[in-house]
Enzyme design. Structure first.
Site, PDB file in Angstrom:
ATOM      1  CE1 TYR A  31       9.859 -22.396 201.242  1.00 22.07           C
ATOM      2  CE2 TYR A  31       7.630 -21.602 201.776  1.00 22.07           C
ATOM      3  CZ  TYR A  31       8.777 -21.617 201.008  1.00 22.07           C
ATOM      4  OH  TYR A  31       8.801 -20.835 200.120  1.00 22.07           O
ATOM      5  CG  ASP A  40       7.605 -29.665 192.207  1.00 25.52           C
ATOM      6  OD1 ASP A  40       7.375 -29.666 193.518  1.00 25.52           O
ATOM      7  OD2 ASP A  40       7.767 -28.373 191.566  1.00 25.52           O
ATOM      8  N   GLY A  69      16.203 -25.383 195.783  1.00 24.78           N
ATOM      9  CA  GLY A  69      15.500 -25.519 196.763  1.00 24.78           C
ATOM     10  C   GLY A  69      15.694 -26.708 197.663  1.00 24.78           C
ATOM     11  N   GLY A 102      20.522 -19.613 191.501  1.00 26.59           N
ATOM     12  CA  GLY A 102      21.137 -18.633 190.721  1.00 26.59           C
ATOM     13  C   GLY A 102      22.874 -19.051 190.858  1.00 26.59           C
TER      14      GLY A 102
END
Length: 451
Positions: A333, A179, A60, A124
């Site tokens: 976002y 995070d 991300g 991925g």
């Protein structure tokens, strides 16, 4: 070869310098783990004109990605004279399924002022054989992976395959997670920017709540398994009345529950602000979890705890015939996409320069991070053994409870379980390497000459 580092000789780092992982120890306790100190070496392994480096961003978005890209490129070019630097587009699958772009100091000059990543990113797509085939085919000998724990785990697999093939390739990582859930390191880049931007959402919620009778402002912040952003944003704000994070279970009904506390705060102040991390309260809505599946990185797709909690609060007060005005804000976002702030820009620069120094010196199979205020080289497996979590038994969490005056929601069993986990983590810090073979590979020279 003799180093071409532009700095003065006084800035060279001794190859034997180490940084201790645990800074507070008992007199008779174990010495703990130590990592190689990062920095420029007087001698390097790679000849600059033979270096063919590549950079890839995975996972991300996070504030600071472009800054790290810029500083790796500028560090390689300005400090060592490297001219061949590739950008891999679209994450790991970009090695074999997408185009690459040439990166130069001129092309990356202003990218740190933009959010996101100029290389694109994805989850991925990790096919080890195809990736290493591409590295070998293109003649790449330095690979820089910017990503979270999953991406660093993937970099570790690439490192192992490179070694099996006997390739003289340095594989290095820069840990990225908004995070702040990567262990060992002091903090991850982008975290300070995220906490600062979260203040805007909390302030908006506070204004909305304070402008209405029985106003409730509910803000959902990032934190899938670790509630650091919610924790630190709450401490920094001082406008928050309740903070809910994944590490601290809570309940809704009954004495000492969330509903009773909301009623109490509304009676006292006429309004309140609640901050909830995205991974909080998932056990309360576990009956729907099976339908959610996983994303491309293997992470559980969590239900929206913010919408669920908004609905439950509205239902409770409607049942009690009390009118409330609840405003739900989800800035996720918006926060991920901002450019990094001043402190993160400096931090990203130091991380990028440190990883360049390590790769040029011939170290491989490592990620770079700040440990106890010093930058060092950490074996990949060390940062993928576990996740960094907020300790609900330490003083920082106690400070938050004091700031918000919220109930702890914790039973004695919850506290006991948290203490057991803290003790297990402490033993992990003190113990011997769980993968000593990899530790040896990273710490010493191999037959290829790459350390």
């Amino acid at each position: 070869c003799q180093i071409k580092y532009v700095g003065c000789r006084q800035y060279f780092v001794d190859p034997d310098d180490t940084v201790c992982q645990k800074i507070v120890v008992h007199k008779d306790g174990p010495r703990g783990n130590h990592f190689r100190r990062a920095g420029p070496r007087q001698r390097v392994y790679f000849e600059p004109d033979e270096v063919h480096a590549c950079i890839v961003t995975c996972g991300g978005l996070c504030p600071g990605l472009n800054t790290v890209i810029r500083e790796i490129v500028c560090g390689l070019s300005d400090m060592y004279g490297v001219t061949k630097i590739l950008g891999i587009q679209g994450g790991y699958r970009g090695f074999y399924a997408r185009n690459t772009i040439d990166l130069t100091p001129k092309s990356v000059n202003d990218i740190h002022k933009r959010g996101g990543t100029i290389l694109g990113s994805s989850r991925g797509g990790h096919d080890t054989m195809k990736i290493v085939d591409s590295i070998q085919y293109r003649g790449i000998n330095q690979v820089y992976v910017i990503g979270g724990d999953g991406s660093q785990r993937g970099a570790g697999v690439i490192f192992e395959e490179v070694r099996k093939r006997g390739l003289k390739v340095a594989v290095a990582g820069i840990p990225k997670t908004i995070d702040n859930d990567i262990p060992v390191i002091d903090k991850s880049f982008g975290f300070d920017s995220a906490v600062e931007e979260a203040q805007r959402a909390i302030n908006a919620a506070h204004v909305e709540a304070g402008s209405a009778d029985n106003g409730i402002g509910l803000v959902k912040l990032m934190g899938r398994y670790s509630g650091f952003i919610a924790h630190y944003a709450t401490l920094a704000s001082r406008d928050v009345d309740c903070c809910l994070i994944p590490e601290s279970p809570f309940y809704l009904e009954g004495e000492g529950g969330l509903f009773k506390y909301i009623e109490k705060r509304l009676k006292e102040n006429g309004h309140m602000v609640i901050v909830v991390a995205e991974g909080a309260g998932q056990k309360l809505i576990a009956e729907n979890m099976k339908e959610m599946g996983q994303d491309a990185s293997g992470n559980a797709l969590l239900l929206d705890v913010g919408l669920w909690l908004s609905q439950k609060i509205n239902e409770h007060f409607k049942k009690n015939k009390t009118t409330i005005n609840l405003k739900y804000i989800d800035p996720t976002y918006m926060i991920r996409a901002i450019p990094s702030n001043a402190s993160d820009n400096v931090y990203c620069t130091l991380l990028a320069h440190s990883v360049v120094h390590g790769a040029m010196a011939g170290y491989t199979g490592f990620t770079v991070g700040q440990v106890n205020g010093r930058h060092c080289y950490i074996p990949f497996y060390r940062i993928t053994e576990k996740q960094n979590k907020v300790s609900i038994t330490d003083r920082m969490w106690a400070r938050l409870l004091s700031s918000t005056n919220q109930p702890s929601f914790l039973s004695k069993q919850d506290v006991d379980d948290a203490k057991v986990e803290d003790e297990r983590t402490a033993k992990l810090l003190d113990g011997s390497p769980s993968n000593p073979k990899v530790e040896d590979k990273v710490a010493s020279s191999n037959s290829n000459g790459v350390k």
